[in-house]
Motif scaffolding. Structure first.
Motif, mmCIF file in Angstrom:
data_model
loop_
_atom_site.group_PDB
_atom_site.id
_atom_site.type_symbol
_atom_site.label_atom_id
_atom_site.label_comp_id
_atom_site.label_asym_id
_atom_site.label_seq_id
_atom_site.Cartn_x
_atom_site.Cartn_y
_atom_site.Cartn_z
ATOM 1 N N THR A 8 23.813 46.015 65.876
ATOM 2 C CA THR A 8 22.738 45.189 66.293
ATOM 3 C C THR A 8 22.445 45.302 67.715
ATOM 4 O O THR A 8 21.341 45.102 68.133
ATOM 5 C CB THR A 8 22.997 43.757 65.967
ATOM 6 N N SER B 281 23.090 46.851 58.477
ATOM 7 C CA SER B 281 24.406 46.216 58.502
ATOM 8 C C SER B 281 25.477 47.276 58.728
ATOM 9 O O SER B 281 25.470 48.329 58.095
ATOM 10 C CB SER B 281 24.664 45.499 57.169
ATOM 11 N N ALA C 12 17.069 45.926 57.233
ATOM 12 C CA ALA C 12 15.989 44.973 57.480
ATOM 13 C C ALA C 12 14.926 45.648 58.335
ATOM 14 O O ALA C 12 15.253 46.373 59.281
ATOM 15 C CB ALA C 12 16.511 43.720 58.178
ATOM 16 N N LEU D 198 14.176 42.643 53.397
ATOM 17 C CA LEU D 198 15.603 42.913 53.261
ATOM 18 C C LEU D 198 15.791 43.904 52.117
ATOM 19 O O LEU D 198 15.333 43.668 50.993
ATOM 20 C CB LEU D 198 16.368 41.617 52.980
ATOM 21 N N ILE E 88 15.557 42.064 65.390
ATOM 22 C CA ILE E 88 16.299 41.671 64.203
ATOM 23 C C ILE E 88 17.689 42.294 64.277
ATOM 24 O O ILE E 88 17.838 43.410 64.787
ATOM 25 C CB ILE E 88 15.605 42.091 62.885
ATOM 26 N N THR E 89 18.691 41.590 63.777
ATOM 27 C CA THR E 89 20.058 42.114 63.823
ATOM 28 C C THR E 89 20.911 41.438 62.768
ATOM 29 O O THR E 89 20.694 40.268 62.428
ATOM 30 C CB THR E 89 20.680 41.913 65.213
ATOM 31 N N PHE E 90 21.896 42.169 62.219
ATOM 32 C CA PHE E 90 22.869 41.630 61.286
ATOM 33 C C PHE E 90 24.155 41.281 62.024
ATOM 34 O O PHE E 90 24.462 41.861 63.069
ATOM 35 C CB PHE E 90 23.211 42.658 60.201
ATOM 36 N N LEU F 130 21.531 37.284 59.218
ATOM 37 C CA LEU F 130 20.469 38.068 59.848
ATOM 38 C C LEU F 130 19.762 37.196 60.871
ATOM 39 O O LEU F 130 19.308 36.103 60.536
ATOM 40 C CB LEU F 130 19.476 38.550 58.788
ATOM 41 N N SER G 258 16.753 36.814 63.999
ATOM 42 C CA SER G 258 15.445 37.388 64.341
ATOM 43 C C SER G 258 14.787 36.612 65.464
ATOM 44 O O SER G 258 15.086 35.433 65.689
ATOM 45 C CB SER G 258 14.523 37.392 63.114
ATOM 46 N N VAL H 116 22.269 36.064 54.158
ATOM 47 C CA VAL H 116 22.004 37.299 53.420
ATOM 48 C C VAL H 116 22.916 37.290 52.191
ATOM 49 O O VAL H 116 24.110 37.000 52.307
ATOM 50 C CB VAL H 116 22.296 38.530 54.305
#
Length: 449
Positions: A3, A151, A160, A172, A194-196, A203, A205, A218
């Motif tokens: 991320t 991920s 994503a 997703l 956006i990042t996991f 997730l 955002s 998620v």
């Protein structure tokens, strides 16, 4: 983490910036930078010392460089060939393969199972073990920045990406089973980040306004947290990243402030506060939010930053990450002028983070190829080491190059003696996965079907 790379400053350099790109690897143990002359890799295992583990000047004008965890696999894209992705085994100095696409590559994401190539209106999903193209997602909404997240947990490999260029809709996608999962209406305006988290269970955002950051579960896409970065001005979020343990979420922007939020829910089961005037007014205030317009009550209920950093500059591209270095939590900020800042983070009380070290990324540091191994604890035998077996193959026959589904063109016919005698062992530090490709490089082309 990926991320940190989810907003790792891909793209051409602007003005007099020293770095054209910079990214942390998936577990935040390494930093990669791209320059006019090539790229460099650094180990992030020490506060006081910044060890350069590799430098390459073979490809100039690098604007994307991504490393797979602490392995020898590195993916590079240059302005000289912006439609071509090159995959290297940097310790052996060999090219594993290269792929060409129909338009410029905007971003690349990878974990131990998948490699994602993002173009402006399409996304390509490769199996990282043999680089076979598994899926092409065509006609995605215009995505001029290549915004996407993968991920780092290869057991799910969730992907994503924006579902709209005008609203903050997130698609997703299950990167392992190659099917869409759900659509998350995250923001009113277009997405900026956006990042996991590390397990792929959350997730985060932010929209182009940059004032509100939201965290969703998620794979069901339910909102879990909402944080307010600020109210006075809109900002450009440049990076958004979870800590490895998912307790904190960090956001940096084009302003001088980095915000760190703590992911915790207050519960109503705590003991009653002693009856005081301030306690009484606090309860009255919270009760009043039930009668206010939704936008106002939402703003009052949004959590504020747990910790902050005041940078001595603003307007520079930068990325941040949260990592544990020498057993203590640290905040790292890399800037486009070629510096790495390391701050201490108080995980109990938060507050203002303290700058403890500043490193120059363009200094003449010596290369410590084996430094990473020396600083890491012993690891069990890797999967690649287990499956790699020496075997001789006849050199008189030939094997076809790539022939993938989803619009890939068949590659050149490669003599068998050009292939590795076994899976390419990336290096000896818990390498994964084995790359079953030729030592000298294998080419492939990808087109829209």
């Amino acid at each position: 983490m990926e991320t940190a790379a989810a907003a790792a400053g891909e793209g051409p350099a602007e003005g007099s910036e020293a770095l054209s790109c910079f990214s942390y690897n998936q577990d935040c143990t390494s930093l990669a930078i791209g320059t006019k002359t090539g790229y460099r890799l650094f180990s992030l295992s020490s506060v006081e010392q910044l060890d350069q583990v590799h430098e390459s000047n073979e490809i100039p004008d690098v604007y994307i460089v991504e490393r797979l965890f602490s392995s020898s696999l590195v993916v590079v894209v240059s302005h000289a060939k912006p439609r071509q992705m090159n995959v290297y085994h940097f310790k052996k100095g060999t090219e594993i393969c290269n792929y060409s696409y129909s338009s410029n590559i905007l971003s690349i994401r990878l974990n131990r199972q998948r490699l994602i190539v993002c173009l402006e209106e399409s996304i390509y999903i490769h199996n990282i073990k043999d680089m076979k193209l598994l899926k092409t997602i065509l006609e995605t909404p215009p995505n001029t920045t290549g915004l996407c997240a993968l991920s780092i947990n290869h057991s799910n490999s969730y992907l994503a990406y924006p579902g709209s260029s005008t609203t903050g809709e997130i698609v997703l996608y299950d990167g392992n089973n190659l099917r869409p999962v759900c659509t998350v209406p995250a923001h009113d305006g277009p997405l900026a980040a956006i990042t996991f988290n590390s397990t792929g269970s959350k997730l985060a955002s932010a929209s182009e306004k940059g004032t509100v950051i939201r965290v969703f579960s998620v794979p069901d896409g339910q909102k879990l947290y909402e944080f307010r970065r600020g109210m006075k001005r809109y900002v450009n979020i440049s990076s958004l990243v979870f800590s490895v343990d998912s307790q904190f979420l960090c956001a940096s922007s084009n302003t001088e402030t980095v915000h760190i939020f703590k992911l915790e829910h207050t519960t109503d089961s705590r003991p009653e506060d002693p009856p005081t005037w301030s306690g009484y007014m606090g309860k009255m205030f919270m009760a009043a939010t039930n009668y206010l317009p939704a936008q106002v009550s939402d703003m009052m209920n949004q959590d504020r930053a747990f910790a902050t950093v005041r940078l001595n500059f603003s307007g520079q591209r930068n990325i941040c990450t949260l990592s544990t270095i020498q057993k203590l939590p640290r905040l790292l900020v890399t800037t486009s002028d070629g510096h790495l800042y390391i701050y201490n983070l108080d995980p109990q009380d938060g507050g203002e983070c303290v700058l403890i070290k500043k490193h120059s990324l363009l200094g003449s540091g010596k290369i410590e190829e084996n430094k990473e191994n020396d600083l890491q604890p012993p690891l069990p035998p890797s999967y690649a080491a287990t499956v790699a077996r020496q075997s001789m193959m006849p050199s008189s026959s030939t094997m076809p190059g790539y022939s993938e589904d989803g619009g890939a063109l068949r590659g050149e016919v490669i003599p068998e003696h050009e292939f590795a005698t076994g899976p390419v062992c990336l290096d000896d530090e818990n390498e994964f996965p084995p790359i079953i490709l030729c030592r000298g490089g294998q080419s492939g082309k990808v087109k829209k079907s």
